[in-house]
Design a protein around this motif. Structure first.
Motif: not given
Length: 171
Positions: A55-59, A85-89, A124-128
């Motif tokens: 999800y982190a990679v695709s979003s 969950f998406v942890d935007s902050n 926590q996973y980063q977008p990478s």
């Protein structure tokens, strides 16, 4: 004269044999059941870790996996339900404007511990697809002494999880 049925001695002999076979097989059955519960918990945890990373990679957003008793604050006790969950902050708290993507109920009779480089209570996973300095290991152990299926999920620096069996569990 033909008799139909069994004599008392024949019936007692059969019952004794059945009792001996059941006595030998019952502990093995219990161990099998406990091992399957540990394997199932390992597979469920691996699935939710992979979901978090994907999800982190695709979003393109940081995505966090952590246990929480109230659905808001991340804890270090992995006996509680797990939330993705998406942890935007990046505060490792499930805020009201952040989306809970998945919830995994905690497995019964299974103990999970997380040991990470830096001692974080979350993953926590980063977008990478990488974790941010969070390589570590999840240890999955049955609380029963009869079980021999103690597994671990090792997360490398690149964020890839792999399953390993524990010869000496750290639960």
């Amino acid at each position: 004269m033909h008799r139909k049925g069994f004599t008392l001695i024949e019936l007692l002999a059969v019952l004794a044999i059945v009792g001996i076979v059941a006595g030998i097989g019952y502990p093995q059955l219990l161990q099998f059941i406990q091992n399957q519960k540990a394997i199932s918990a390992t597979n469920q945890l691996l699935g939710i870790i992979n979901f978090t990373r994907n999800y982190a990679v695709s979003s393109g957003e940081p995505t966090t996996l952590c246990p929480s008793s109230n659905g808001k604050t991340c804890l270090n006790d992995w006996k509680h339900p797990l939330y993705v969950f998406v942890d935007s902050n990046n505060n490792q708290v499930i805020d009201s404007d952040e989306t809970i993507l998945r919830k995994l109920q905690s497995a019964t009779e299974i103990e999970i511990t997380w040991q990470s480089w830096g001692g974080n209570k979350y993953l926590q996973y980063q977008p990478s697809g990488f974790t941010y300095k969070q390589n570590g290991t999840f240890y999955i152990c049955s609380i029963h002494q009869a079980s021999t299926a103690n597994n671990s999920i090792v997360i490398n620096r690149g964020g890839r999880p792999r399953v390993s069996s524990n010869k000496e569990p750290k639960c």
